[in-house]
Design an enzyme around this catalytic site. Structure first.
Site, mmCIF file in Angstrom:
data_model
loop_
_atom_site.group_PDB
_atom_site.id
_atom_site.type_symbol
_atom_site.label_atom_id
_atom_site.label_comp_id
_atom_site.label_asym_id
_atom_site.label_seq_id
_atom_site.Cartn_x
_atom_site.Cartn_y
_atom_site.Cartn_z
ATOM 1 N N ASP A 151 0.942 -1.297 0.044
ATOM 2 C CA ASP A 151 0.074 -0.022 0.043
ATOM 3 C C ASP A 151 0.939 1.367 -0.086
ATOM 4 O OD1 ASP A 151 -1.835 1.989 0.335
ATOM 5 O OD2 ASP A 151 -2.944 1.014 1.983
ATOM 6 N N ASP A 351 -1.692 5.884 -6.908
ATOM 7 C CA ASP A 351 -2.125 5.103 -5.456
ATOM 8 C C ASP A 351 -2.360 3.446 -5.803
ATOM 9 O OD1 ASP A 351 -2.837 4.248 -2.929
ATOM 10 O OD2 ASP A 351 -5.015 4.377 -3.679
#
Ligand SMILES: *[C@@H]1O[C@H](CO)[C@@H](O)[C@H](O)[C@H]1NC(C)=O
Ligand SMILES: *[C@@H]1O[C@H](CO)[C@@H](O)[C@H](O)[C@H]1NC(C)=O
Ligand SMILES: *[C@@H]1O[C@H](CO)[C@@H](O)[C@H](O)[C@H]1NC(C)=O
Length: 475
Positions: A151, A351
């Site tokens: 992440d 992202d």
């Protein structure tokens, strides 16, 4: 401050499973003379059923194989099955959480993180079903293998630690990490006790943990003694599936990137394989420099230093020969940070945890109508709520002509791989993999993992830049 984004199951179900339609139907005339830049072999979209990760290669030597959590190489056997509406609902929730937290930082006065008291409990929003890409790291001595979600929007690496009082840990595939069984475990001297953190969910339930130190092993060649991570003690949600936690590659003071800086110089690179294919990689330091091939770099925007996310400037999108310039399509919100150039006011995040790229409504409307114009010869298919509204039935085609789509970042025009343009639900439902923001005022752009497909993306955090090139994963 560790900041991640999450969604709780409660939040997830609070969204209506309906599709807002932003696509403006374009005129379909006079479009027969296009130069198509991609010819896509439909067979290449069919998911692989067997894992064919090579046993040797850069990922095995200088980093970690990166696998899709629902793909053939996934080490998770009890994870959530493929369900596009769940994936897109989660994606929508993640977008909204990131957008609202960024809007509050952007418009608030507190752009820099508040100074942290030593020994203070840290209360952080928690990650949810963060992303689809997994890596396996080692922790402790002897080394315990842990499968974590990669992440880039999170700056804390954490795993569940035994003992979990009151059955506080959720079920994970790997055996739990046990501090008492590791000879290299120590309390961090980092903060005064109690060095705990609280992670809260949007539904206001809590999860607790404490900071710990142990040896982190990344692949066969790298060991980091005294790596500080979060030891989760008291329950979490099902949102992480059966993974053991999160590998936080966001920016920030205590993130993996800064803790390994002495070895990796704050450089890492990944290549995300197309959905359900294999051979992805995450490389660090020298390995990233040697085996990733960025052709162009765009500067990392230093606005919002307190946020773990990586911000860049996206100036326009080119679809075939048509360039959609954001200056004409969206009005930037004024930014309180000292960025004189107006282009810096567009907020774009790269992202790993968002699946579908999100664009301001006005940009998406023009993009999808241009896409429809190129695709006019193909039969339409039902939309895929709640995100994808432009779909085609390609069952009867062996090859499909797709328009070339280029993301024009500041100083770096990045041509997307064909697999980064579309989402294949089945051959009879293949959709444009972009979506417009629900809120008309939202001009946050998030470049999601689908669009990053098959690209080498190199983060050079120290030099404040991100490089892009053609990757060699997913082959
Ligand atoms: C976990 O919960 C138990 C019971 O609610 C509590 O006593 C304990 O302090 C919590 N642990 C942490 C690390 O917060
Ligand atoms: C989480 O921990 C609390 C306190 O230890 C407990 O009351 C609760 O039932 C636990 N929840 C789950 C889902 O394990
Ligand atoms: C990127 O593409 C845009 C639009 O076609 C063009 O104006 C710009 O000069 C290009 N930039 C680079 C760095 O190639």
């Amino acid at each position: 401050m560790a900041i991640c984004y999450l969604l709780s199951v409660v939040l997830l179900f609070s969204f209506h499973n309906e599709l807002e339609k932003w696509c403006v139907l374009g005129a379909r005339m006079g479009l027969s003379e296009h130069q198509y830049h991609h010819v896509l072999d439909m067979k290449s979209l069919v998911p692989a059923t067997t894992c064919v990760t090579p046993s040797t290669g850069p990922a095995q030597q200088y980093g970690l194989p990166l696998v899709h959590r629902r793909g053939p190489c996934s080490p998770l056997h009890q994870d959530q099955p493929h369900n596009p509406s769940m994936i897109f609902l989660r994606d929508k929730a993640r977008y909204q959480l990131i957008a609202s937290s960024i809007a509050s930082s952007w418009h608030g006065h507190n752009v820099n993180p508040p100074p942290r008291e030593q020994g203070e409990d840290m209360t952080v929003p928690v990650p949810g079903m963060e992303g689809d890409f997994l890596v396996t790291v080692g922790l402790g001595s002897p080394t315990r293998s842990l499968t974590l979600i990669l992440d880039t929007g999170c700056d804390l690496t954490w795993t569940q630690c035994i003992p979990c009082p009151d059955a506080g840990c959720y079920k994970q595939e790997d055996p739990y990490y046990e501090p008492s069984k590791s000879s290299t475990y120590s309390d961090p001297q980092f903060y005064h006790s109690p060095s705990t953190y609280k992670i809260f969910y949007e539904d206001k339930s809590y999860s607790y943990g404490y900071y710990a130190r142990d040896t982190l092993t990344l692949g066969p060649n790298y060991k980091f003694p005294n790596f500080v991570f979060g030891c989760g003690q008291n329950n979490s949600s099902n949102g992480f599936g059966s993974t053991a936690g999160i590998l936080g590659l966001g920016k920030g003071t205590h993130t993996l990137v800064s803790q390994t800086a002495y070895k990796f110089n704050q450089i890492f690179c990944y290549c995300i394989p197309p959905t359900f294919s294999t051979n992805g990689y995450l490389l660090f330091g020298l390995g990233a420099r040697k085996y990733c091939h960025p052709e162009m770099f765009t500067p990392l925007v230093s606005a919002l230093p307190a946020r773990p996310q990586y911000f860049v400037n996206l100036l326009s999108i080119t679809i075939e020969d048509q360039t959609l310039s954001f200056t004409n399509l969206i009005k930037p919100n004024p930014s309180p940070s000292s960025s004189p150039s107006s282009s810096s006011s567009y907020k774009t995040i790269i992202d790993s945890g968002t699946t579908i790229t999100r664009l301001p409504q006005s940009v998406y409307a023009v993009l999808c109508s241009a896409f429809q114009n190129y695709m006019w010869g193909y039969p339409e298919a039902p939309e895929l709520p709640p995100l994808l509204d432009t779909c085609y039935d390609l069952e009867d085609y062996e090859d499909v002509k797709l328009p070339r789509i280029v993301l024009n970042f500041e100083q770096a025009n990045v041509t997307l791989d064909p697999s980064g343009i579309i989402w294949r639900e089945s051959n009879s439902q293949v959709c444009l993999a972009f979506s417009g923001n629900t809120d008309q005022k939202d001009d946050l752009i998030i470049i999601g993992s689908t669009q990053q497909s098959k690209l080498d993306i190199l983060y050079d955090v120290k030099s404040k830049r991100v490089g892009f090139g053609r990757g060699s994963c997913g082959v």
